[in-house]
Write a protein that holds these residues in place. Structure first.
Motif, PDB file in Angstrom:
ATOM      1  N   TYR B 462       0.831  -1.205   0.000  1.00  0.00           N
ATOM      2  CA  TYR B 462       0.000   0.000   0.000  1.00  0.00           C
ATOM      3  C   TYR B 462       0.865   1.254   0.000  1.00  0.00           C
ATOM      4  O   TYR B 462       0.639   2.200  -0.753  1.00  0.00           O
ATOM      5  N   GLU B 463       1.894   1.218   0.849  1.00  0.00           N
ATOM      6  CA  GLU B 463       2.818   2.339   0.951  1.00  0.00           C
ATOM      7  C   GLU B 463       3.461   2.624  -0.409  1.00  0.00           C
ATOM      8  O   GLU B 463       3.600   3.763  -0.823  1.00  0.00           O
ATOM      9  N   ASN B 464       3.824   1.556  -1.112  1.00  0.00           N
ATOM     10  CA  ASN B 464       4.429   1.740  -2.434  1.00  0.00           C
ATOM     11  C   ASN B 464       3.438   2.380  -3.403  1.00  0.00           C
ATOM     12  O   ASN B 464       3.828   3.199  -4.233  1.00  0.00           O
ATOM     13  N   TRP B 489      -5.764  16.021  -0.802  1.00  0.00           N
ATOM     14  CA  TRP B 489      -4.882  15.300  -1.714  1.00  0.00           C
ATOM     15  C   TRP B 489      -4.650  13.880  -1.227  1.00  0.00           C
ATOM     16  O   TRP B 489      -4.729  12.926  -2.000  1.00  0.00           O
ATOM     17  N   GLU B 490      -4.378  13.745   0.060  1.00  0.00           N
ATOM     18  CA  GLU B 490      -4.113  12.417   0.615  1.00  0.00           C
ATOM     19  C   GLU B 490      -5.317  11.503   0.429  1.00  0.00           C
ATOM     20  O   GLU B 490      -5.182  10.325   0.155  1.00  0.00           O
ATOM     21  N   ARG B 491      -6.514  12.091   0.589  1.00  0.00           N
ATOM     22  CA  ARG B 491      -7.724  11.286   0.446  1.00  0.00           C
ATOM     23  C   ARG B 491      -7.793  10.717  -0.967  1.00  0.00           C
ATOM     24  O   ARG B 491      -8.103   9.555  -1.167  1.00  0.00           O
ATOM     25  N   GLU B 492      -7.466  11.566  -1.941  1.00  0.00           N
ATOM     26  CA  GLU B 492      -7.544  11.090  -3.317  1.00  0.00           C
ATOM     27  C   GLU B 492      -6.508   9.977  -3.568  1.00  0.00           C
ATOM     28  O   GLU B 492      -6.822   8.954  -4.184  1.00  0.00           O
ATOM     29  N   LEU B 493      -5.292  10.188  -3.044  1.00  0.00           N
ATOM     30  CA  LEU B 493      -4.254   9.170  -3.230  1.00  0.00           C
ATOM     31  C   LEU B 493      -4.695   7.830  -2.689  1.00  0.00           C
ATOM     32  O   LEU B 493      -4.492   6.792  -3.299  1.00  0.00           O
ATOM     33  N   ARG B 494      -5.283   7.893  -1.492  1.00  0.00           N
ATOM     34  CA  ARG B 494      -5.653   6.643  -0.840  1.00  0.00           C
ATOM     35  C   ARG B 494      -6.781   5.953  -1.583  1.00  0.00           C
ATOM     36  O   ARG B 494      -6.809   4.724  -1.683  1.00  0.00           O
ATOM     37  N   THR B 500      -6.588   0.480  -6.933  1.00  0.00           N
ATOM     38  CA  THR B 500      -5.561  -0.303  -7.628  1.00  0.00           C
ATOM     39  C   THR B 500      -5.334  -1.630  -6.917  1.00  0.00           C
ATOM     40  O   THR B 500      -5.256  -2.687  -7.549  1.00  0.00           O
ATOM     41  N   LEU B 501      -5.270  -1.546  -5.598  1.00  0.00           N
ATOM     42  CA  LEU B 501      -5.055  -2.752  -4.797  1.00  0.00           C
ATOM     43  C   LEU B 501      -6.135  -3.776  -5.096  1.00  0.00           C
ATOM     44  O   LEU B 501      -5.871  -4.962  -5.305  1.00  0.00           O
ATOM     45  N   GLU B 502      -7.356  -3.282  -5.136  1.00  0.00           N
ATOM     46  CA  GLU B 502      -8.488  -4.159  -5.403  1.00  0.00           C
ATOM     47  C   GLU B 502      -8.398  -4.712  -6.828  1.00  0.00           C
ATOM     48  O   GLU B 502      -8.601  -5.908  -7.060  1.00  0.00           O
ATOM     49  N   GLY B 503      -8.072  -3.846  -7.776  1.00  0.00           N
ATOM     50  CA  GLY B 503      -7.963  -4.261  -9.168  1.00  0.00           C
ATOM     51  C   GLY B 503      -6.891  -5.331  -9.360  1.00  0.00           C
ATOM     52  O   GLY B 503      -7.067  -6.261 -10.147  1.00  0.00           O
ATOM     53  N   LEU B 504      -5.801  -5.198  -8.613  1.00  0.00           N
ATOM     54  CA  LEU B 504      -4.728  -6.185  -8.733  1.00  0.00           C
ATOM     55  C   LEU B 504      -5.077  -7.473  -8.008  1.00  0.00           C
ATOM     56  O   LEU B 504      -4.426  -8.493  -8.191  1.00  0.00           O
ATOM     57  N   GLY B 505      -6.113  -7.410  -7.159  1.00  0.00           N
ATOM     58  CA  GLY B 505      -6.452  -8.564  -6.342  1.00  0.00           C
ATOM     59  C   GLY B 505      -5.456  -8.777  -5.220  1.00  0.00           C
ATOM     60  O   GLY B 505      -5.220  -9.895  -4.784  1.00  0.00           O
ATOM     61  N   PHE B 506      -4.846  -7.689  -4.750  1.00  0.00           N
ATOM     62  CA  PHE B 506      -3.806  -7.792  -3.732  1.00  0.00           C
ATOM     63  C   PHE B 506      -4.263  -7.279  -2.375  1.00  0.00           C
ATOM     64  O   PHE B 506      -3.440  -6.939  -1.531  1.00  0.00           O
ATOM     65  N   GLY B 528       1.402  -2.156 -11.049  1.00  0.00           N
ATOM     66  CA  GLY B 528       0.316  -1.394 -10.427  1.00  0.00           C
ATOM     67  C   GLY B 528       0.787   0.002 -10.032  1.00  0.00           C
ATOM     68  O   GLY B 528       0.099   1.003 -10.249  1.00  0.00           O
ATOM     69  N   CYS B 529       1.990   0.089  -9.465  1.00  0.00           N
ATOM     70  CA  CYS B 529       2.542   1.384  -9.053  1.00  0.00           C
ATOM     71  C   CYS B 529       2.792   2.271 -10.267  1.00  0.00           C
ATOM     72  O   CYS B 529       2.602   3.484 -10.225  1.00  0.00           O
ATOM     73  N   CYS B 530       3.224   1.633 -11.343  1.00  0.00           N
ATOM     74  CA  CYS B 530       3.488   2.395 -12.555  1.00  0.00           C
ATOM     75  C   CYS B 530       2.182   2.966 -13.112  1.00  0.00           C
ATOM     76  O   CYS B 530       2.146   4.085 -13.604  1.00  0.00           O
ATOM     77  N   LEU B 531       1.101   2.185 -12.993  1.00  0.00           N
ATOM     78  CA  LEU B 531      -0.166   2.598 -13.615  1.00  0.00           C
ATOM     79  C   LEU B 531      -1.013   3.490 -12.718  1.00  0.00           C
ATOM     80  O   LEU B 531      -1.980   4.081 -13.183  1.00  0.00           O
TER      81      LEU B 531
END
Lengths: 299, 620
Positions: B462-464, B489-494, B500-506, B528-531
């Motif tokens: 998540y941190e990554n 801003w932080e809210r949007e990032l999270r 993304t986490l959900e999309g990756l299934g992670f 995932g981090c790249c995208l």
């Protein structure tokens, strides 16, 4: 002028002695040792204890101190460095900072701020007069020993099997081990000789001042450390050259700063020289590149 | 959106009310305790010293623990702060208030640290150690001894702060000030760690090239770390001067520098709680031992501290905090088995460009996103890339193949800006980016991965995902330290990270450090981090290396998703021929630094020069 030169070379001799020990360990282990100054100071206290308190001859006391310093180096490697959980050279370097601090604190506790004296075989204040600066035989000895060590050890490293094994172990310890070299033994020898060199350096410096205080050699050792870095860290002749540059720079700067009413700025000079050399060296490849082949920017 | 879906506020909830509570305690506890026999003036002075050490420890932690920059001369900045307070408040005619001294000490610490930090941009590791230790000597042995700065052997007088007309001159007052400063700075530290600033520090510490690929301006953040750390150390110095009323050069000797190193290493790098505890313990135990065993043991604490430092560095380099973490980890390992594998085949969400980032100039489909011409890279005697060029059109997948050592990754680095080519140009979305550093290319919409996984591996998945969104939350340093203006801003990032986490299934690996994942899983997280910032061009360096055949097939569908579903462009280096043939629209083949063939993949792989590059000359 001659005076400034003489003072510079005297400091250079001291720095070079310390710098050789720094480079030796660095070449063999990629560790930068910060402990040499306090190891040297401790050796002086041991010598003073044997000579001043127990009346032994100076040479015997000094020899015992050098052997003890070598022993401490061996114990440091065998007992700590080898078993470190994190074998990173930076971590081991910090370990030498901790060792240095421990020795320093112990010196303060044992000797407080009472200056300890040590009678040396050469009387302070006798020697050759160079334009008003008295250069004692022991100072000349320091310069000669430093030069010999710098160039002699380099030849030893390059020409002998043991020397080559030291260099190989630093580059790739696993591969060196696989060709049958006992890397662990090399490391013990390196640490022992580095600490012994620090003791010898301190013993050669001491007679010029004659009084030992805690942390005595550490301020000089910093010069050695800087000289080693200026010389490129992995070259012994480089360390000797670095020491000469640093010694002369300090002596000349001191001469001209005195006219401005400033004194005691040796460490500022060290820092400035260190920064200039390191920055020039790190930007040099880029500058050279830019000067020889400018990046073509096509429209 | 409700707060329930924002799980990260978990930690905020613990920390935020702590500050007002801490302030109340800091303001009233010393005064109350002073009414009882528990706290007298000498005790208060010892505790104030502990506050000085704790704050200095926090300052070193910012530099060493968060940003990974060695400083052995940190205590010099405490000295700079102390003398600055004395100099500023001691000007005879002005009678400037103490608060001005405090601000000036933070400023002076920051400025001097900036000067030390400039060479740090170029030096690392041991060289930086030598430079910083020289700074310490130059300060304590030379500068602080100059009469005009250090006030000679008498030292500099620091006048006490005034509250109205009442001088706060007792040690209990100083302790109150010290605790208030400590509580405030702890909150600043909490804010820092949880902000984009803290994340940028962590990724700079982990890997500078990776940091730049996420758009972090490495040089700027290193300097920021130095300045911030110097400013905090300056505040510690002001407190030190205030506690004693005078400052002398001797206050900044070896012993203090050692004490600082001891508490930071013993407390555990990166752990503010550990450091504060260590600061108070190492300050309290020596006088306690003297009280119990008499004057004979005075001073020996320094020897003990040195030994503790030796043993900690050698055997538990991560200090208390590390030991606790290890123990917790051990329990967890024994309690549960390995986590089950996640569902493969990620379903990537189309997040769109973050609002915090400028929209890239999108080009028409079929027009070039990337054009590189005549790229030359020489490493000493080796011509790694020799006049290579390539063109990537929007909405396509372009593959780059070639035998090992052909110069593919070097070409990639020249395109992303990770290295400066000796000659050649790179145009991205119609703009010449040849002269831009990598983080600015990232900001224009170039995303990339690395052959050896470009992630902060000691950080959680998540941190990554948050680190990777560095560019998407463009708030400044002050917002990062105070949280004012950073929350939206932080809210949007999270939100984006969660999606993304959900999309990756992670989802179940959310808090797992990346280093614990398998290589293939790390690769998916990296993609995932790249995208997560939805870059225009996605550059992947050997994404299928080390993946099982099944995973490679999933990767192929992911690549096609990036092109078709997300409408992005892909440039990838690959050795896996079926993957390339199954996905790529165009193929470039490099050998010995040159592009030897390009065109339709199935056609290119059959050309004799390509076969020759891979298999060598076939002798008849």
């Amino acid at each position: 002028m001659l005076q400034v030169l003489a003072i510079g070379l005297i400091s250079a001799g001291i720095y070079a002695l310390f710098a050789v020990g720094v480079v030796l360990v660095y070449r063999g282990t990629k560790v930068l040792t910060f402990a040499g100054g306090e190891v040297g100071t401790a050796a002086l206290y041991v010598t003073a204890f044997l000579v001043t308190t127990h009346g032994m001859p100076w040479f015997v006391g000094a020899l015992v101190a050098v052997v003890l310093a070598a022993g401490l180096g061996a114990v440091f490697e065998l007992g700590l460095v080898r078993w470190s959980r994190d074998a990173d050279p930076v971590v081991t370097s910090i370990l030498t900072v901790a060792l240095s601090a421990t020795i320093f604190a112990t010196e303060i506790n044992l000797y407080g701020n009472n200056p300890t004296t040590l009678k040396t075989p050469v009387a302070v204040g006798s020697g050759i007069d160079v334009d008003g600066v008295i250069v004692s035989p022991i100072q000349i000895a320091a310069i000669v020993v430093a030069g010999l060590l710098g160039f002699g050890l380099q030849a030893f490293l390059r020409r002998t099997d043991f020397g080559l094994a030291i260099l190989a172990a630093a580059d790739d310890s696993t591969a060196t081990r696989l060709v049958g070299v006992r890397v662990s033994r090399i490391r013990v020898v390196l640490w022992a000789s580095s600490f012994a060199l620090a003791a010898i350096a301190a013993l050669l410096v001491e007679p010029t001042i004659g009084v030992i205080t805690p942390g005595y050699a550490s301020t000089l050792y910093l010069g050695g450390l800087a000289a080693a870095v200026i010389g490129g860290l992995d070259s012994l002749p480089g360390a000797v050259v670095g020491a000469t540059v640093l010694g002369l720079a300090q002596s000349f700067a001191d001469r001209y700063l005195k006219d401005l009413g400033l004194s005691g700025l040796d460490y500022v000079v060290t820092l400035a020289l260190l920064l200039v050399v390191l920055l020039v060296r790190s930007y040099a490849p880029e500058l050279r590149k830019r000067l020889t082949s400018p990046v073509e920017v096509t429209a | 959106m409700t707060a329930v879906t924002l799980p990260l506020n978990r930690t905020t909830r613990v920390h935020l009310p702590m500050m007002p509570l801490g302030l109340v305690v800091a303001l009233f506890l010393p005064a109350l305790a002073a009414q009882t026999p528990l706290l007298n003036e000498p005790h208060a002075l010892i505790l104030t010293e502990a506050c000085v050490l704790a704050i200095a420890g926090l300052s070193l932690n910012v530099l060493l623990g968060y940003a990974g920059q060695i400083s052995l001369g940190q205590y010099a900045f405490v000295g700079v702060g102390a003398f600055t307070t004395g100099l500023v408040t001691g000007v005879p005619d002005l009678r400037l208030p103490w608060l001005v001294g405090l601000i000036a000490s933070a400023g002076a610490g920051g400025v001097i640290a900036l000067l030390v930090g400039l060479p740090a941009l170029r030096l690392r590791g041991l060289y930086l150690a030598v430079v910083t230790i020289s700074v310490a000597y130059a300060a304590s042995e030379s500068l602080f001894r100059v009469d005009r700065i250090g006030g000679g052997s008498a030292g500099k007088v620091v006048p006490p702060p005034y509250f109205g007309s009442h001088a706060l001159s007792t040690s209990v007052d100083a302790l109150t000030i010290g605790l208030v400063l400590l509580v405030l700075l702890l909150q600043v530290d909490v804010n820092l760690v949880r902000s984009r600033l803290g994340r940028a520090f962590r990724v700079v510490k982990a890997d500078e090239s990776v940091a730049a690929s996420f758009g972090v301006d490495v040089a700027r953040y290193k300097l920021t770390a130095f300045v911030l750390s110097g400013a905090i150390a300056g505040i510690a110095g002001c407190l030190d001067g205030t506690a004693f009323g005078t400052v002398t050069g001797q206050s900044f000797d070896y012993g203090h520098a050692l004490a600082l190193l001891v508490i930071v290493v013993l407390g555990g790098l990166g752990s503010r709680t550990g450091i504060v505890i260590a600061a108070f313990l190492t300050s309290i135990y020596p006088p306690l031992l003297v009280a119990i065993f008499g004057d004979g043991v005075r001073g020996w604490d320094q020897t003990v501290n040195g030994m503790v430092l030796i043993l900690t560095v050698a055997f538990q380099p991560r200090g208390f905090a590390g030991a606790f973490r290890d123990a917790a980890e051990h329990r967890r390992m024994r309690a549960g088995g390995a986590p089950p594998l996640p569902p493969t085949r990620p379903n990537l969400p189309d997040l769109g460009r973050p609002v915090g980032m400028p929209a890239p100039r999108r080009t028409q489909p079929g027009t070039p996103v990337l054009e590189a011409h005549g790229v030359n890279v020489r490493f000493g005697g080796l011509q790694a890339v020799d006049g290579a060029g390539l063109r990537v059109d929007r909405g396509t997948i372009v593959a780059l193949m070639g035998p090992n050592g052909a110069g593919k990754t070097t070409m990639f680095n020249a395109i992303s800006g990770a290295l400066a080519p000796d000659a050649g140009s790179v145009h991205f979305l119609g703009e010449d980016v040849s002269a831009l550093p990598p983080h600015q290319r990232a900001a224009r919409g170039m995303g990339r991965t690395f052959q050896l996984i470009g992630l902060a591996k000691d950080q959680s998945v998540y941190e990554n995902l948050l680190i990777a969104q560095h560019l998407a939350a463009p708030y400044g340093v002050l917002s990062a330290l105070t949280t004012v203006g950073s929350r939206r801003w932080e809210r949007e990032l999270r939100t984006r990270a969660d999606q993304t986490l959900e999309g990756l299934g992670f989802g179940r690996f959310r808090d797992t450090p990346v280093s614990r994942l398998s290589h293939g899983q790390q690769r998916i997280v990296e993609i995932g981090c790249c995208l997560v910032t939805s870059p225009e061009l996605v550059m992947l360096d050997e994404p299928s290396a080390g993946m099982s055949p099944a995973a490679s097939e999933d990767l192929a569908s992911t690549l096609i998703d990036i092109r078709d579903k997300l409408d992005r462009t892909v440039l990838l280096i690959e050795h896996n021929v079926p993957l390339v043939l199954g996905t790529a629209d165009e193929l470039y083949v490099m050998d010995a630094g040159r592009v030897i063939a390009n065109g339709e993949p199935l056609d290119v792989v059959q050309r004799p020069e390509v076969v020759r590059a891979y298999l060598g000359e076939v002798s008849a």
